[in-house]
Scaffold this motif. Sequence first.
Motif, short mmCIF file in Angstrom:
data_model
loop_
_atom_site.label_atom_id
_atom_site.label_comp_id
_atom_site.label_asym_id
_atom_site.label_seq_id
_atom_site.Cartn_x
_atom_site.Cartn_y
_atom_site.Cartn_z
N VAL A 1 -1.94 -4.37 4.39
CA VAL A 1 -0.99 -4.61 3.24
C VAL A 1 -1.27 -3.75 2.17
N ALA A 2 -0.41 -2.80 1.83
CA ALA A 2 -0.66 -1.79 0.75
C ALA A 2 0.67 -1.88 -0.03
N VAL A 3 1.33 -3.03 -0.41
CA VAL A 3 2.25 -3.04 -1.32
C VAL A 3 1.93 -3.47 -2.86
N ASN B 1 -10.60 3.07 -2.56
CA ASN B 1 -10.08 3.95 -3.57
C ASN B 1 -9.44 5.22 -3.02
N THR B 2 -8.70 6.19 -3.87
CA THR B 2 -7.94 7.09 -3.35
C THR B 2 -8.82 8.26 -2.70
N PRO B 3 -10.08 8.39 -3.03
CA PRO B 3 -10.91 9.67 -2.36
C PRO B 3 -11.07 9.20 -0.76
N GLN C 1 3.09 -7.09 -7.10
CA GLN C 1 4.39 -7.81 -7.69
C GLN C 1 5.24 -7.77 -6.76
N MET C 2 5.15 -7.03 -5.48
CA MET C 2 6.12 -7.15 -4.46
C MET C 2 5.68 -8.16 -3.38
N MET C 3 4.46 -8.71 -3.46
CA MET C 3 3.76 -9.28 -2.22
C MET C 3 4.57 -10.38 -1.82
N ALA D 1 -4.26 -5.22 -2.06
CA ALA D 1 -3.68 -5.29 -3.39
C ALA D 1 -4.64 -5.96 -4.10
N ALA D 2 -4.45 -5.30 -5.69
CA ALA D 2 -5.47 -5.74 -6.79
C ALA D 2 -4.88 -7.26 -7.12
N GLY D 3 -5.69 -7.89 -7.45
CA GLY D 3 -5.69 -9.45 -8.07
C GLY D 3 -5.19 -10.49 -7.08
N ASP E 1 7.79 -11.07 -1.92
CA ASP E 1 8.90 -10.45 -1.06
C ASP E 1 8.61 -9.86 0.08
N ALA E 2 7.45 -9.03 0.29
CA ALA E 2 7.19 -8.33 1.64
C ALA E 2 6.38 -8.97 2.30
N LEU E 3 5.47 -9.92 2.20
CA LEU E 3 4.72 -10.48 3.05
C LEU E 3 5.44 -11.67 4.15
N LEU F 1 1.22 -0.85 8.94
CA LEU F 1 1.02 -0.68 7.42
C LEU F 1 2.03 -1.14 6.69
N LEU F 2 2.09 -2.09 5.96
CA LEU F 2 3.09 -2.37 5.21
C LEU F 2 2.91 -1.98 3.79
N GLY F 3 3.83 -0.90 3.44
CA GLY F 3 3.63 -0.24 2.36
C GLY F 3 2.90 0.92 2.57
N CYS F 4 3.53 2.09 2.35
CA CYS F 4 2.57 3.46 2.19
C CYS F 4 2.86 4.25 1.22
N GLY F 5 2.52 4.09 0.04
CA GLY F 5 2.64 4.80 -0.91
C GLY F 5 1.44 5.58 -1.40
N LYS F 6 0.79 5.49 -2.69
CA LYS F 6 -0.46 6.48 -2.90
C LYS F 6 -1.57 5.83 -1.99
N VAL G 1 4.22 2.09 10.38
CA VAL G 1 4.53 2.03 8.83
C VAL G 1 5.94 1.46 8.74
N SER G 2 5.82 0.35 7.80
CA SER G 2 7.10 -0.09 7.18
C SER G 2 7.09 0.13 5.79
N ASP G 3 8.16 0.78 5.32
CA ASP G 3 8.07 1.08 3.99
C ASP G 3 9.63 1.80 3.74
N PRO G 4 10.36 0.90 2.77
CA PRO G 4 11.75 1.31 2.58
C PRO G 4 12.00 2.75 1.76
N ASN G 5 10.89 3.34 1.34
CA ASN G 5 10.92 4.62 0.85
C ASN G 5 9.76 5.47 1.38
N PRO G 6 9.98 5.62 2.33
CA PRO G 6 8.89 6.61 2.90
C PRO G 6 8.90 8.17 2.36
N1 NAD Z 1 -3.41 3.64 -6.05
C1 NAD Z 1 -4.84 3.24 -5.99
O1 NAD Z 1 -5.58 3.92 -6.34
C2 NAD Z 1 -5.06 2.01 -5.30
C3 NAD Z 1 -6.62 1.59 -5.25
C4 NAD Z 1 -6.71 0.34 -4.53
C5 NAD Z 1 -5.94 -0.46 -4.55
N2 NAD Z 1 -4.60 -0.12 -4.42
C6 NAD Z 1 -3.39 -1.22 -4.29
O2 NAD Z 1 -2.71 -0.52 -3.24
C7 NAD Z 1 -1.54 -1.14 -3.54
C8 NAD Z 1 -0.42 0.07 -3.36
O3 NAD Z 1 -0.64 0.86 -4.62
P1 NAD Z 1 -0.24 2.23 -4.60
O4 NAD Z 1 -0.78 2.89 -5.69
O5 NAD Z 1 -0.11 2.76 -3.44
O6 NAD Z 1 1.29 2.12 -5.15
P2 NAD Z 1 2.68 2.56 -4.57
O7 NAD Z 1 3.84 2.24 -5.53
O8 NAD Z 1 2.44 4.21 -4.55
O9 NAD Z 1 2.95 2.22 -3.09
C9 NAD Z 1 3.73 1.04 -2.70
C10 NAD Z 1 4.58 1.21 -1.57
O10 NAD Z 1 5.19 0.05 -1.17
C11 NAD Z 1 6.64 0.24 -0.57
N3 NAD Z 1 7.03 -0.99 -0.69
C12 NAD Z 1 7.74 -1.62 -1.69
N4 NAD Z 1 8.39 -2.67 -1.32
C13 NAD Z 1 8.12 -2.90 0.03
C14 NAD Z 1 8.25 -3.66 1.34
N5 NAD Z 1 9.27 -4.85 0.85
N6 NAD Z 1 7.71 -3.54 2.56
C15 NAD Z 1 7.08 -2.27 2.72
N7 NAD Z 1 6.85 -1.51 1.76
C16 NAD Z 1 7.33 -1.87 0.35
C17 NAD Z 1 6.81 1.31 -1.62
O11 NAD Z 1 7.93 2.06 -1.38
C18 NAD Z 1 5.65 2.32 -1.90
O12 NAD Z 1 5.71 3.31 -0.97
C19 NAD Z 1 -1.40 -2.04 -4.63
O13 NAD Z 1 -1.26 -3.46 -4.18
C20 NAD Z 1 -2.68 -1.48 -5.48
O14 NAD Z 1 -3.14 -2.65 -6.14
C21 NAD Z 1 -4.18 0.86 -5.20
#
Ligand code: NAD
Length: 271
Positions: free
Chosen positions: A69-71, A121-123, A74-76, A97-99, A78-80, A13-18, A39-44
């Motif tokens: 991939v869930a970054v 989606n988040t549900p 805008q980070m894509m 990722a959107a878009g 750099d991260a991918l 899992l690349l990126g583990c935010g919301k 999980v790879s995320d610089p701010n877990p």
């Molecule tokens: N939040 C939503 O409801 C939702 C729904 C559908 C799709 N998305 C998509 O999910 C993606 C993430 O959105 P989010 O809301 O979780 O954002 P977020 O900011 O909560 O999470 C992004 C995570 O990526 C991490 N990150 C940043 N640079 C990184 C790197 N180089 N390597 C690994 N991790 C890295 C950040 O530390 C952060 O934890 C987006 O592309 C968004 O379009 C979000």
Amino acid sequence: MNMNDIEKNGLVLLGCGKMGSAMLKGWLDGGLPPASVWVSDPNPSDWLVGIKGLNLNTDLPSAPAVVLVAVKPQMMADALPTLAAMGNGETLFISVAAGITIATYEELLGSRTPIVRAMPNTPAAVGRGITAIIGNGLATADHAELAEALLSSVGQVVRLDSEDQMGAVTAISGCGPAYTFHLIEAMAAAGTAKGLNPDLALTLARATVAGAGHLAENSEEDPSQLRVNVTSPNGVTQAALEVLMSDSDGFPPLLLRAVEAAINRDRELGE
Ligand SMILES: NC(=O)c1ccc[n+]([C@@H]2O[C@H](COP(=O)([O-])OP(=O)(O)OC[C@H]3O[C@@H](n4cnc5c(N)ncnc54)[C@H](O)[C@@H]3O)[C@@H](O)[C@H]2O)c1
């Protein structure tokens, strides 16, 4: 291919935010062992750090079953590239990722990489998400099944006919939970403005939206009939709906404008 392949070969899992956390929570609750997830995320988050057995920011397996991939879009760029060595192989890349278009992933990962673009989606965090998916030419029926198995463990999955549908899907179901939460906020604020205690107003608004959603999903009647069932002729609901259903400044034209704004932004993020 199914969840056993993921258990055996691993999920990165690349990126583990919301959104990543919402899905990960759903997978773990559904029985996926934390030891199968990298999980790879610089701010877990503290929640991530606390998951026993999870591989957090450690060396990655060389050929996991899936990289999700869930970054942020805008980070894509750099991260991918850090995962490009896993491209052009058996590993299935799924991006939420959107878009960002499939063509961009093919550029960053290699044109022989199986890719599924997904919009969850988040549900998903409570097993009630909905995710739309579309694969590239390299994504086989097995890959699509694997993506569906993974994503259906946190809710429903629908398959799209064309990537062109993704902007509208994002605007409806990807962003939709935010519109619904705002509806709860707006109902609670209106109740408060009309003299209710804020806690009571929020309790009424939250339970009403949740209950109506559950009824809409489980009833044999469609939403328009369910609306009619609430609306006594010349009664109280009718007075409110005459405002809300106005063709000129009611909810339908307002929501259409909001959805168009979302679709435009989705397109910009992909440029
Ligand atoms: N939040 C939503 O409801 C939702 C729904 C559908 C799709 N998305 C998509 O999910 C993606 C993430 O959105 P989010 O809301 O979780 O954002 P977020 O900011 O909560 O999470 C992004 C995570 O990526 C991490 N990150 C940043 N640079 C990184 C790197 N180089 N390597 C690994 N991790 C890295 C950040 O530390 C952060 O934890 C987006 O592309 C968004 O379009 C979000």
